[in-house]
Design an enzyme around this catalytic site. Structure first.
Site, PDB file in Angstrom:
ATOM      1  NE  ARG A 173      -4.553  -1.506  -0.146  1.00  0.00           N
ATOM      2  CZ  ARG A 173      -3.906  -2.874  -0.909  1.00  0.00           C
ATOM      3  NH1 ARG A 173      -3.331  -2.688  -1.898  1.00  0.00           N
ATOM      4  NH2 ARG A 173      -5.341  -3.203  -0.212  1.00  0.00           N
ATOM      5  CD  GLU A 202      -2.489   3.714  -5.821  1.00  0.00           C
ATOM      6  OE1 GLU A 202      -2.978   3.592  -6.806  1.00  0.00           O
ATOM      7  OE2 GLU A 202      -1.423   2.612  -5.303  1.00  0.00           O
ATOM      8  CG  HIS A 242      -2.676  -0.683  -6.800  1.00  0.00           C
ATOM      9  ND1 HIS A 242      -3.475   0.181  -5.636  1.00  0.00           N
ATOM     10  CD2 HIS A 242      -3.007  -2.123  -6.253  1.00  0.00           C
ATOM     11  CE1 HIS A 242      -3.562  -0.683  -5.212  1.00  0.00           C
ATOM     12  NE2 HIS A 242      -3.474  -1.660  -5.542  1.00  0.00           N
ATOM     13  CG  PHE A 245      -4.649  -6.955  -9.288  1.00  0.00           C
ATOM     14  CD1 PHE A 245      -5.703  -7.723  -9.811  1.00  0.00           C
ATOM     15  CD2 PHE A 245      -4.156  -5.482  -9.561  1.00  0.00           C
ATOM     16  CE1 PHE A 245      -6.918  -6.724 -10.332  1.00  0.00           C
ATOM     17  CE2 PHE A 245      -5.187  -4.321  -9.929  1.00  0.00           C
ATOM     18  CZ  PHE A 245      -6.303  -5.115 -10.654  1.00  0.00           C
TER      19      PHE A 245
END
Length: 275
Positions: A173, A202, A242, A245
Site C-alpha cells: 500500500r 493514487e 497498481h 495483480f
C-alpha cells in the site's frame, strides 16, 4: 454507506479492506467479505519485474533502442545473484517472494511479527529484527497490510538505517512508505532506485489538472500529492499503476471467489468475512 440504508453485504474484489469503514459496517451489521487469496504469486512475480527493470535499466535501454541509439553508456546494471533481499512481511505474498528470491540465488532476510519457522527452514532464509534487516539488505521489499502500525512504516528513521544505494520495492500500500522521506532518500542517493506499484492518493495524481482542484486539503496531503506527481517522472523510480495483480489468471480467481462470497451470503453461510 449512510446512503445505503438497506445494505446487508459488501463484497470487495480485493484482499485489502482498508478502503472500507469496517467499524460503521459492524455497527450496522453489514457483512464484508474479501478475497483472501487470488494473486499471491502474481504480485510476487511483479516484485521481480520491477526489480529486474531496475537492475538492468530496462526502461532506459528500450527507450534508447527505439530512438536507434544502441549506446550502452550509463546502462550498466547489477546481478541479483548473491545480493541480500530483505522481505518485510512473510504472509502469502511475502512467502512467494522469498521462494522466487532463493531461485535467483539471493540471500534472504525477513521480518514478520509472526515468524513462520517452518517456511524459513524449508526455503532457507533467516528471520531478523527489523533494524538488522534494514541495515544489511541490498534490496528491501514490503508486503504488509496498511493499518495504524504500518502507516509510514518506512520513513526518515528507517531510511537512515538502510545501506547507501539500497533499492526499495513496494507492492503493498502506498502509505506504508512516507513519500516525503522517500523523495529525500532518493535525492541524497541513500536510495539508489525505487520500484512502486502503489502510491498514496493514487487517483488524485493521475492528471496534472487534479492538483488545481484540491481546495482546502490539508497541507501534508497536498505535499504528498505533489511528491507523488514528481516521483512519477524520476528516472530512478519505476512505477506501475497498481497493476501487480492484473493477470488473466489472477483476475479470474478474483471474480470467481467474489461470486462465491455473494452466493454464500445469499445461502445464509457467509464466507471470507472480515467484519
Amino acid at each position: 454507506l449512510s446512503q445505503l440504508p438497506n445494505l446487508k453485504m459488501m463484497a470487495t474484489r480485493s484482499t485489502g479492506f482498508d478502503h472500507i469503514d469496517l467499524e460503521h459496517c459492524r455497527q450496522r451489521g453489514i457483512v464484508v467479505s474479501n478475497v483472501p487469496s487470488y494473486g499471491d504469486r502474481t504480485v510476487a512475480e511483479h516484485v521481480f519485474a520491477l526489480l529486474l527493470g531496475i537492475s538492468r535499466n530496462l526502461v532506459e535501454a528500450v527507450n534508447r533502442t527505439r530512438r536507434d541509439d544502441f549506446s550502452q553508456q550509463g546502462l550498466q546494471g547489477f546481478d541479483l545473484f548473491g545480493k541480500t533481499i530483505g522481505v518485510v512481511g512473510t504472509g502469502k505474498i511475502g512467502s512467494c517472494v522469498v521462494e522466487i528470491a532463493r531461485g535467483f540465488g539471493m540471500n534472504v532476510l525477513a521480518f514478520d511479527v509472526k515468524p513462520n519457522a517452518a517456511l524459513a527452514e524449508r526455503v532457507g532464509f533467516q528471520y531478523v529484527p527489523m533494524d538488522e534487516l534494514l541495515s544489511r539488505s541490498d534490496i528491501v521489499t514490503l508486503h504488509v497490510p496498511l493499518n495504524r502500525h504500518t502507516h509510514h512504516l518506512i520513513g526518515d528513521e528507517a531510511f537512515g538505517k538502510m545501506k547507501r544505494g539500497v533499492v526499495v520495492i513496494n507492492t503493498a500500500r502506498g502509505s506504508v512508505i512516507d513519500i516525503q522521506a522517500l523523495m529525500s532518500a532518493l535525492a541524497t542517493g541513500k536510495v539508489r532506485a525505487v520500484g512502486l506499484d502503489v502510491l498514496p492518493n493514487e487517483p488524485a495524481i493521475t492528471e496534472e489538472a487534479q492538483l488545481l482542484k484540491l481546495g482546502g486539503r490539508e497541507r501534508r496531503e497536498l505535499e504528498n500529492l505533489l511528491a507523488g506527481h514528481i516521483l512519477l517522472h524520476q528516472r530512478n523510480a519505476l512505477i506501475s499503476p497498481h497493476s501487480a495483480f492484473n493477470t488473466r489468471e489472477a483476475v479470474g480467481r478474483l471474480l470467481a471467489t467474489t461470486v462465491e462470497n455473494i452466493q454464500a451470503f445469499l445461502n445464509g453461510d457467509p464466507q471470507n468475512v472480515v467484519t
